[in-house]
Design a protein around this motif. Structure first.
Motif, PDB file in Angstrom:
ATOM      1  N   UNK A 162       6.415  10.928  10.185  1.00 43.41           N
ATOM      2  CA  UNK A 162       6.963  10.533  11.484  1.00 43.41           C
ATOM      3  C   UNK A 162       8.072  11.449  12.021  1.00 43.41           C
ATOM      4  N   UNK A 163       8.449  12.449  11.297  1.00 50.11           N
ATOM      5  CA  UNK A 163       9.522  13.351  11.742  1.00 50.11           C
ATOM      6  C   UNK A 163       9.222  13.890  13.137  1.00 50.11           C
ATOM      7  N   UNK A 164      10.116  13.592  14.093  1.00 46.84           N
ATOM      8  CA  UNK A 164       9.969  14.085  15.454  1.00 46.84           C
ATOM      9  C   UNK A 164       8.912  13.392  16.287  1.00 46.84           C
ATOM     10  N   UNK A 165       8.323  12.334  15.766  1.00 46.36           N
ATOM     11  CA  UNK A 165       7.243  11.632  16.462  1.00 46.36           C
ATOM     12  C   UNK A 165       7.735  10.349  17.113  1.00 46.36           C
ATOM     13  N   UNK A 205       0.823  -1.211   0.000  1.00 47.38           N
ATOM     14  CA  UNK A 205       0.000   0.000   0.000  1.00 47.38           C
ATOM     15  C   UNK A 205       0.854   1.257   0.000  1.00 47.38           C
ATOM     16  N   UNK A 206       2.054   1.178   0.588  1.00 45.11           N
ATOM     17  CA  UNK A 206       2.921   2.364   0.659  1.00 45.11           C
ATOM     18  C   UNK A 206       3.456   2.771  -0.709  1.00 45.11           C
ATOM     19  N   UNK A 207       3.235   1.948  -1.717  1.00 44.56           N
ATOM     20  CA  UNK A 207       3.651   2.279  -3.075  1.00 44.56           C
ATOM     21  C   UNK A 207       2.578   3.062  -3.831  1.00 44.56           C
ATOM     22  N   UNK A 208       1.418   3.244  -3.209  1.00 41.33           N
ATOM     23  CA  UNK A 208       0.288   3.889  -3.865  1.00 41.33           C
ATOM     24  C   UNK A 208       0.234   5.370  -3.452  1.00 41.33           C
ATOM     25  N   UNK A 209       0.465   6.291  -4.395  1.00 43.66           N
ATOM     26  CA  UNK A 209       0.470   7.719  -4.053  1.00 43.66           C
ATOM     27  C   UNK A 209      -0.844   8.207  -3.442  1.00 43.66           C
ATOM     28  N   UNK A 210      -1.980   7.675  -3.875  1.00 40.81           N
ATOM     29  CA  UNK A 210      -3.273   8.110  -3.321  1.00 40.81           C
ATOM     30  C   UNK A 210      -3.390   7.716  -1.859  1.00 40.81           C
ATOM     31  N   UNK A 216       3.150   5.014   7.512  1.00 39.09           N
ATOM     32  CA  UNK A 216       3.484   6.301   8.129  1.00 39.09           C
ATOM     33  C   UNK A 216       4.861   6.777   7.670  1.00 39.09           C
ATOM     34  N   UNK A 217       5.806   5.864   7.638  1.00 35.32           N
ATOM     35  CA  UNK A 217       7.159   6.190   7.208  1.00 35.32           C
ATOM     36  C   UNK A 217       7.166   6.650   5.752  1.00 35.32           C
TER      37      UNK A 217
END
Length: 193
Positions: free
Chosen positions: A131-134, A95-100, A125-126
Motif C-alpha cells: 500500500x505504500x503511496x496508494x 490469512x495475513x499471518x500466512x506467508x504464502x 494488503x497492509x
C-alpha cells in the motif's frame, strides 16, 4: 471483453456478500473465478459471516452460509491468474499471518495485475506491504492499518469505491455496484488484456 482467470483468496468467516456476490457476478459475465483457502481443497467449504449496519457504533455479525471452494490452495500458482479478489470479513485477520498468502498478494502488485479488495481485505494488503503511496478504501476501522503501511486512506461513502492504478477498493458490501463496476472496467482495459 476477454474472459479473465481470477483468483479469490478467502477463508473461514469471510463476509458472506463480499464473497458470494463478486464470485457469482464475475462468473456470470464470463470470468473464471477460483476461490481458495489455505489448508483447504476444492469442494471444502468456508463458513461465512454476515456483517450488517443496524445503527450500532460498528457492524453486527451473524453466521452466514457455507461457501464451497472450487480450487485447492496448494495447487495455485498466482502467475496463472490475471486478477485477484480479496473479500472482507474476519478471514483477512488470520490469512495475513500466512506467508504464502502474502506472497500471492505481492505477486499481483509486482506484475501490475488488477486487484479488488473490500472492507477488511485491506488487512491483507497492509500485511503484504503493497500500500505504500496508494489510495485505499476499507472498512473505517482498518484506516490505521492503511496509513501505517504507507497508504492514503480513502474516507468515502459506504456505497462508493476508488481505483488507484491496478487496485480497486471499497468500504463494505453496500459498495458492490461501484466496486464491481470499477473492477470490471479495469479488467477490460487494454493494459490488462
Amino acid at each position: 471483453m476477454s474472459a479473465k482467470k481470477v483468483l479469490m483468496i478467502t477463508g473461514d468467516f469471510t463476509e458472506d456478500y463480499e464473497t458470494m456476490v463478486p464470485f457469482q457476478t464475475l462468473g456470470a459475465v464470463g470470468h473464471d473465478v477460483h476461490a481458495v483457502c489455505p489448508d483447504k481443497n476444492a469442494g471444502d467449504t468456508v463458513a461465512t459471516s454476515i456483517h450488517d449496519f443496524e445503527g450500532d457504533q460498528t457492524y453486527t455479525e451473524k453466521r452466514g452460509h457455507n461457501f464451497t471452494l472450487n480450487a485447492t490452495f496448494s495447487d495455485i500458482n498466482p502467475a496463472d491468474y490475471d486478477a485477484l479478489v480479496i473479500p472482507g470479513g474476519r478471514a483477512p485477520e488470520y490469512l495475513r499471518l500466512n506467508p504464502a498468502v502474502l506472497d500471492m498478494v505481492r505477486h499481483f502488485f509486482a506484475e501490475n495485475k488488477p486487484v479488488a479488495a473490500i472492507c477488511h481485505g485491506a488487512q491483507l494488503l497492509s500485511a503484504a506491504g503493497v500500500l505504500e503511496g496508494r489510495t485505499c478504501s476499507a472498512y473505517p476501522a482498518c484506516a490505521p492499518e492503511v496509513t501505517m503501511s504507507g497508504g492514503k486512506f480513502a474516507d468515502i461513502d459506504v456505497a462508493d469505491a476508488v481505483t488507484d492504478g491496478n487496485l480497486v477498493t471499497a468500504p463494505a458490501w453496500p459498495a458492490h455496484p461501484a466496486w464491481l463496476k470499477q473492477f470490471l472496467a479495469l479488467l477490460n482495459q487494454p493494459a490488462y488484456a
